[in-house]
Design an enzyme around this catalytic site. Structure first.
Site, PDB file in Angstrom:
ATOM      1  N   ASP A   1       0.790  -1.237   0.000  1.00 62.81           N
ATOM      2  CA  ASP A   1       0.000   0.000   0.000  1.00 62.81           C
ATOM      3  C   ASP A   1       0.823   1.288   0.000  1.00 62.81           C
ATOM      4  O   ASP A   1       0.285   2.352  -0.279  1.00 62.81           O
ATOM      5  CB  ASP A   1      -0.834   0.071   1.282  1.00 62.81           C
TER       6      ASP A   1
ATOM      7  N   ASP B   1       0.773   5.895   1.971  1.00 67.59           N
ATOM      8  CA  ASP B   1      -0.516   5.534   2.570  1.00 67.59           C
ATOM      9  C   ASP B   1      -0.498   5.816   4.067  1.00 67.59           C
ATOM     10  O   ASP B   1      -0.606   6.956   4.477  1.00 67.59           O
ATOM     11  CB  ASP B   1      -0.854   4.075   2.223  1.00 67.59           C
TER      12      ASP B   1
ATOM     13  N   ASP C   1      -0.151   0.773   9.979  1.00 69.36           N
ATOM     14  CA  ASP C   1      -1.492   0.223   9.831  1.00 69.36           C
ATOM     15  C   ASP C   1      -1.528  -1.169  10.444  1.00 69.36           C
ATOM     16  O   ASP C   1      -0.650  -1.997  10.184  1.00 69.36           O
ATOM     17  CB  ASP C   1      -1.906   0.158   8.353  1.00 69.36           C
TER      18      ASP C   1
ATOM     19  N   ARG D   1      -6.220  10.499  11.821  1.00 68.97           N
ATOM     20  CA  ARG D   1      -5.959   9.084  12.179  1.00 68.97           C
ATOM     21  C   ARG D   1      -4.775   8.896  13.122  1.00 68.97           C
ATOM     22  O   ARG D   1      -3.798   8.243  12.771  1.00 68.97           O
ATOM     23  CB  ARG D   1      -5.727   8.228  10.924  1.00 68.97           C
TER      24      ARG D   1
END
Ligand SMILES: *[C@@H]1O[C@H](CO)[C@@H](O)[C@H](O)[C@H]1NC(C)=O
Length: 382
Positions: free
Chosen positions: A181, A205, A209, A261
């Site tokens: 990603d 990205d 994550d 985020r």
């Protein structure tokens, strides 16, 4: 001699003696200013001969991560990369081995990988003592279907998407990949992972994550900067394996030019404790699909934009019952947290995962050395 001058001499002796004492033992400062993860190893002047003791130090849900603790030290000497047939001496050669390895670097190194770096179980990447950076316009780290990985003391920045193609993941297996990603670190269907004291910035990205049923993860002492979607926990809304996901985010500094985020959570549980937020463009903590979040002892400085003072953001409408709670947080420049749900959402930690969470006002001190440390050999790293 009058008793008062006796006292004076005693006092003088005490002052002289205690100064000598502290200067010959500078490793145990009287003020315990380091956070509980750091104080576990940073006072040790012989840290470079005791590298694997670092694996005793994680706290929170990733406290069980041992990385390459029981394996040999492997020294990376060559910054080049070959995704299919890695050369001995390169980072990829070490990372794909089946046996535990504690990976260190012979010198300062800038590594641009030719495809995502797939890390096998029981590995530590330890950049202490040298300057190592990964990314630089190439793909970065994938931790997929493995356990026990520690990444400590490196810079990961400028990561781009991987290319579709064959990448080796162990000495006996090379598989077709669809192209990563563009995250700094992807943690996918993996457990017992600890990311500590890294500089993370400017990737395509996410920065870290955590998805596809990963759990037992601690993300601590990192310096995040210059990035849009900082951390995503949980693959897609309603993805059942992520219900068991438990992540601790502690002692990080969310520094300049971050948008959103920090983290964004889906379905699982996040304990966000003693982090410093120097603003954000959209929001700090967000989520969807009924995640549980405890924000404890953080230091939130809102941005100046009057429309972005709220720490929290729900990405869907029906959130009144989601457990999102704030305790001991410090809110500055108009920052505010919108809580929801009821009942306790205190993390259920074992004694090895447990750590002391200070009140928000202590956080600038506890995160003062977030990011890559510059440690000298044979000196405590303070
Ligand atoms: C980590 O980031 C900080 C802030 O940008 C910077 O001052 C420091 O030099 C960086 N360290 C390394 C090793 O890149």
């Amino acid at each position: 001699m009058a008793p008062s001058s006796d006292l004076l001499i005693l006092l003088l002796l005490f002052v002289v003696f205690s100064t000598t004492l502290t200067s010959s033992f500078p490793y145990y400062p009287p003020i315990p200013s380091l956070n509980p993860i750091d104080s576990c190893w940073r006072y040790d002047p012989l840290w470079s001969s005791h590298r694997q003791s670092l694996a005793n130090c994680p706290r929170g849900f990733g406290a069980t991560a041992i990385g390459g603790k029981y394996g040999p030290i492997y020294t990376v000497t060559d910054p080049s990369d070959n995704p299919l047939n890695p050369t001995p001496g390169t980072l990829r050669y070490a990372a794909i081995q089946n046996n535990p390895l504690w990976i260190i670097f012979s010198r300062d190194m800038s590594i641009k990988l030719k495809n995502e770096l797939i890390i096998n179980s029981y590995k530590t990447i330890d950049g202490r003592g040298v300057k190592v950076d990964i990314g630089n316009g190439g793909p970065c780290i994938t931790i997929q279907d493995v356990s026990h990985v520690i990444v400590h003391g490196i810079t990961i920045h400028g990561c781009t998407k991987g290319k579709a193609g064959i990448v080796r993941s162990s000495p006996t297996h090379a598989g077709h990949r669809q192209g990563s990603d563009g995250d700094a670190v992807t943690i996918w269907s993996s457990t017992d992972v600890w990311i500590d004291h890294c500089n993370l910035s400017s990737c395509f990205d996410g920065l870290v994550d955590v998805t596809h049923g990963s759990t037992r993860v601690t993300i601590s002492n990192n310096l995040f900067a210059d990035h849009d979607k900082v951390m995503l926990f949980g693959h897609v809304d309603g993805f059942a394996p992520d219900k068991a996901m438990k992540v601790t985010v502690a002692f990080n500094r969310f520094s300049v030019d971050l948008i959103q985020r920090m983290p964004r959570v889906r379905t699982g549980y996040a304990h966000v404790a003693n982090n410093r937020y120097d603003g954000w463009e959209m929001y700090a903590i967000g989520g969807s699909s009924n995640p549980t979040i405890l924000s404890e002892g953080n230091y939130y400085v809102a941005p100046n934009n009057r429309d972005a003072k709220e720490v929290t953001k729900r990405e869907e409408g029906n959130w009144k019952n989601w457990k999102w709670r704030s305790t001991k947080d410090l809110f500055l420049n108009g920052a505010y947290f919108v809580p929801s749900g009821w009942g306790s959402c205190t993390p259920v930690y074992s004694s090895s995962q447990q750590f002391y969470v200070a009140t928000g006002s202590m956080v600038p001190l506890l995160t003062a050395n977030a990011g890559v440390l510059s440690c000298s050999m044979a000196k405590p790293c303070v």
